[in-house]
Structures are given as structure tokens and as C-alpha cells.
Design a protein around this motif. Structure first.
Motif, mmCIF file in Angstrom:
data_model
loop_
_atom_site.group_PDB
_atom_site.id
_atom_site.type_symbol
_atom_site.label_atom_id
_atom_site.label_comp_id
_atom_site.label_asym_id
_atom_site.label_seq_id
_atom_site.Cartn_x
_atom_site.Cartn_y
_atom_site.Cartn_z
ATOM 1 N N THR A 18 -9.482 50.767 29.826
ATOM 2 C CA THR A 18 -10.871 50.534 29.470
ATOM 3 C C THR A 18 -11.364 49.155 29.618
ATOM 4 O OG1 THR A 18 -10.617 50.224 27.295
ATOM 5 C CG2 THR A 18 -10.891 52.371 27.881
ATOM 6 N N ASN A 70 -7.307 56.775 33.017
ATOM 7 C CA ASN A 70 -8.291 57.055 32.018
ATOM 8 C C ASN A 70 -8.039 56.176 30.852
ATOM 9 O OD1 ASN A 70 -10.092 59.137 33.381
ATOM 10 N ND2 ASN A 70 -8.687 60.668 32.907
ATOM 11 N N THR A 85 -17.544 57.333 30.881
ATOM 12 C CA THR A 85 -16.187 56.936 31.957
ATOM 13 C C THR A 85 -16.832 57.256 33.147
ATOM 14 O OG1 THR A 85 -14.522 57.530 30.320
ATOM 15 C CG2 THR A 85 -14.060 57.552 32.569
#
Length: 493
Positions: free
Chosen positions: A448, A445, A332
Motif C-alpha cells: 500500500t 494487494n 485500490t
């Protein structure tokens, strides 16, 4: 043939870039391209790493040739010295074991040399406190009890005090730049200096080195540890650590939450660091958000912090994060940016969206060029000039009317970063309240498949503390809310 004739779009790029590159080449023949590229990579990646420019003429690019893979590069006069001189190592080890108040001053060269394991071994062997510069964050675990923090203009009070009161500074891959030293003639006045660097031009350039060591940081640090063991191990630093721990306990890293309940930029960055998946990579731009990212993100793993350092490159965060994601697609990647910096390179999000580089961007949006505004606040009587990035009216983008004419959330932030992100194929989010902070970060978060931009609307007048005013001594450091620390005399019980 057109070189030197002022032909269409001609610029002497070799001459222009000479002061800011490690080396550059002008290639005019197609058959020279393979060898030159090999030499350029060799130069860029060995010795003190640095940028190398290769300018290839149009006729060379269009010509036909037979590719011949070059052998190892051999450049006349280029022989970086990596192995330190044993005599200098022995003298440095003697000073380390005999000094009462030593400090390891660690710069970015330690990371470039891949010497973090060796650094930890040396630090734990000697029991010496460690300070890591902005470019060295992660070289030594930030959570380690021997880590005193980041020194310099916006460094930790304890790190600044450690250098000022030291009787020995062991500089490893660091260059005594002005952001760390403050006024040079008052920097660490009682300290002898061991300076190790692979670039001999750096040694004694700013601060005289009592023991100069030219060599690769990994080899230097490993040799120092071996020499310290031969000297009989570390000295007694108990009194020194009493001082260090007193300064660390008295002037801890921290911040105040805004009294009006608006979003604190420090809190935003701290929560991003806490909620980020393990192994997250962080890039930052330049300004207040950069210093808060240095202060409040976790820096325990080497190679997870990307920053332009002394170049002070606004707009660095997004392209750096893009490169980090391309290089480590398993990680990440968060870019911590300001609303000023973000407007310099945000168009690269189109590149990210088109090339499956789902980075995350936190825009710390205070509606101002924050660091310049801070200086105008502190040193220019709050005469604000060309630092406002809002229109002074109600925030139409969010429907918020609070903050009009106040210190927080004043005016409509232009542009609307959520709409801008969506126009570039990204997910756009906004956060204005501490109550929704964790949920918004978690949502970012969880995405993706596309880049994410989070517009954090934060308090306009938050300031970066501590601070050493430019041109002053590190002894004049101002801690939280501008309070002047009292270090006392080192080694007092």
C-alpha cells in the motif's frame, strides 16, 4: 506578437485540436483568463461532456492583472437540452409496452448522466433485457439476471443475439458505433429504434431512429419509467426470455486453459477481479487484455471501470489508473495492461512513486501485440509481421527454457518489467505459473505504500472469443474456438 511568424516551437494548437475537442479558446489578454477558464469548465462538463482546450499566450501569462472571479458562464448559442419532449416519451413508452422482443441498449452516456438508479428502475419495471457497451460497464449490475452482457465485436453471444433478434431497441446514451453494430445494414434488421441522447447530432447518424429523444439520460429514463407506468406496465415477454436464456445457457462466457500448463491470461484477469478488495477501480489499455478485462472482471458498481472506448488509446491504463487513484485515494486501483500498451506510458510510474499514488499494474505479457497477432492468425495465414515482443531465445530473465520454439513463453521478454518497475521506485513481481497466481495477486494487494507492477507471463496464442470479424454481420459471430452459433428463430419454444 510572434503568432503566425513561425517562431521557435510555434504550432497552431488551436487549429490542430479543433477536430478533436468540444471547443477551444485562444487567450491573448491576462484579464480574459478567469472568464475563459470558467467557460471552458462549463462547456466541458455540461451537455455531452468533452475536452476543451485553452491556449494562453506567453505574454498573457506573464502580464499582471487583477483577478475577478467570473459569474455563471453564459455562452451565446450554447443551450444544451436536458428535458425530453413529452410526446416522444409517450410514444417510446407505448412501443416498450407493446413490443414482444425489446432490448435496452445502454451506452456510456448513462454513466455520465449519473442515471444508473433510474436505469435499474426502468429495467426492473419493464422486465426488459439490458446490454451495456464497453463504455457503460457497471451502469447496470453485471450480475443482475436481466443483464445479457456486452454487445459487439467481442461481446457476449447472448447480447449480440438479443440485439439481432429484437423488435425494439431502446438506445440510451449510446451511439450505434461500428464495434457494436458490425455491418450496419444487417444490424438488428427487424427492430424499431428509440434513440435517446443529449447530443442531437448522434440521433439517426448511424441508424435511423423511429422515435428520437433529445435530453439528459437521467431525465429521459425517469420520464420513460413514469410513462410506462401510465401505459399500464410491462408487456408479456415470457417467450422472449425463453430465447434469451437459451442463448445465454448455450453460449456462456468462458475460456480454455492452455494444454501445456502455462498461464491463461483470462484466468489472470478473472482472479485479479475475484481477489481485489471491495470497491476496487479498474483501468485497461487497448487490445486483447482490454476485452478480457471487460469480460472477466466484475462490473457491478458504476464508476469503477475506466477505458478509452472508441478512441482505442494504447497506453491509457497507467495514466488513467493514476488519475483514478488521485481522485479516489481510499480505493485500490488496478491497471490491466498489455506488454505493448505498457511500454507507451509506463514512465508515469515515476510520477506515481513520487506522488504517493500506489496503483497496481497487471502486465498481461504474451510477448506480442496480441490483438494484431490474433488477426494475423485468423485472417492472414499466420503471417506474423511486427507483432513480436521477444527475442526468440530462452527466457533468461526467469531461467525458464520451456516454450522455446513453442506457442508459449517463447523467448526473452524485453524489457524485463520487474527490473524496470524497481528502477522507477515500484515493487516488481513476476508470475509464470497458475500455482503461484493467487499468492502473487495477494502480495500485490498487500502493498500500500508504493506502486506495484506484476509481470504475468501468459500463453502467446490465447485468443479473444467471441468475435465478429471486421466488416461482417453480427449474425456471423464466432463463439468459443470460432464456433458459429445457431440462434434459430426468435420466440421459438
Amino acid at each position: 506578437k510572434a503568432i503566425g511568424t513561425d517562431a521557435f516551437q510555434e504550432a497552431d494548437i488551436v487549429g490542430i485540436t479543433m477536430p478533436i475537442t468540444k471547443h477551444n479558446f485562444l487567450v491573448t489578454r491576462a484579464e480574459d483568463i478567469p472568464r475563459t477558464i470558467a467557460e471552458a469548465f462549463h462547456l466541458a462538463s455540461t451537455g455531452r461532456p468533452g475536452p476543451v482546450l485553452v491556449d494562453i499566450t506567453k505574454d498573457a501569462l506573464q502580464a499582471r492583472t487583477t483577478f475577478v472571479r467570473p459569474t455563471a458562464a453564459h455562452l451565446r448559442g450554447y443551450r444544451p437540452k436536458t428535458r425530453p419532449h413529452p410526446r416522444q416519451i409517450r410514444e417510446a413508452a407505448r412501443l416498450i409496452t407493446s413490443s414482444e422482443r425489446p432490448v435496452l441498449y445502454v451506452g456510456g452516456g448513462v454513466l455520465k448522466a449519473g442515471a444508473t438508479a433510474e436505469l435499474r428502475d426502468l429495467a426492473e419495471l419493464t422486465g426488459v433485457p439490458v446490454v451495456t457497451t464497453l463504455m457503460a460497464l457497471g451502469a447496470f449490475p453485471g450480475s443482475h439476471p436481466q443483464h445479457m452482457g456486452m454487445p459487439g465485436m467481442h461481446g457476449d453471444v447472448s447480447a449480440v443475439a438479443a440485439l439481432q433478434k429484437a423488435d425494439l431497441i431502446v438506445a440510451l446514451g449510446a451511439r450505434f458505433d461500428d464495434r457494436v453494430t458490425g455491418r450496419l445494414d444487417s444490424f438488428a434488421p427487424h427492430a424499431k429504434v428509440v434513440h435517446a441522447d443529449i447530443d442531437p447530432a448522434e440521433i439517426s447518424k448511424n441508424r435511423y431512429a423511429d422515435v428520437p429523444i433529445v435530453g439528459d439520460a437521467r431525465e429521459v429514463i425517469a420520464a420513460l419509467a413514469a410513462a410506462v407506468r401510465e401505459e399500464g406496465g410491462p408487456g408479456d415477454h415470457a417467450a422472449w426470455w425463453r430465447d434469451l436464456n437459451r442463448w445465454r445457457d448455450t453460449y456462456p462466457r468462458g475460456y480454455d486453459l492452455p494444454a501445456d500448463g502455462t498461464l491463461s491470461p483470462q484466468l489472470v484477469i478473472e482472479r485479479i477481479g475475484r481477489l481485489a478488495p471491495e470497491g476496487t477501480l479498474f483501468a485497461s489499455g487497448v487490445g486483447q487484455h482490454q476485452m478480457w478485462a471487460a469480460q472477466f472482471l466484475p462490473h457491478d458498481e458504476p464508476g469503477t471501470w475506466f477505458n478509452s472506448g472508441g478512441a482505442g488509446t494504447m497506453g491509457y491504463a497507467v495514466p488513467a489508473a493514476m488519475g483514478a487513484r488521485a481522485g479516489r485515494p481510499d480505493r485500490t486501483v488496478w491497471a490491466i495492461d498489455g506488454d505493448g500498451c505498457f511500454q507507451m506510458t509506463n514512465q508515469e510510474l515515476v510520477t506515481c512513486a513520487l506522488n504517493d499514488l500506489p496503483i497496481k499494474v497487471a502486465v498481461i505479457n504474451n510477448g506480442a501485440l496480441g490483438m494484431v497477432r490474433q488477426w494475423q492468425n485468423l485472417f492472414y495465414g499466420a503471417r506474423f509481421s511486427n507483432t513480436v515482443l521477444h527475442d526468440g531465445a530462452t527466457n533468461a530473465a526467469t531461467g525458464s527454457t520451456r516454450g522455446v520454439g513453442s506457442a508459449a513463453n517463447r523467448g526473452t521478454r524485453v524489457p524485463d518489467f520487474v527490473l524496470l518497475a524497481e528502477a522507477m521506485g515500484c515493487v516488481g513481481l513476476r508470475c509464470e505459473s497458475p500455482d503461484e497466481l493467487d499468492a502473487v495477486i495477494d502480495k500485490a494487494n498487500s502493498v500500500t505504500d508504493r506502486p506495484v507492477v506484476v509481470d504475468f507471463i501468459v500463453h502467446e496464442d490465447a485468443m479473444v472469443w467471441p468475435m465478429v470479424p471486421a466488416g461482417t454481420s453480427n449474425d456471423d459471430i464466432m463463439a468459443a474456438r470460432g464456433v458459429r452459433p445457431d440462434f434459430g428463430d426468435a420466440t421459438d419454444d
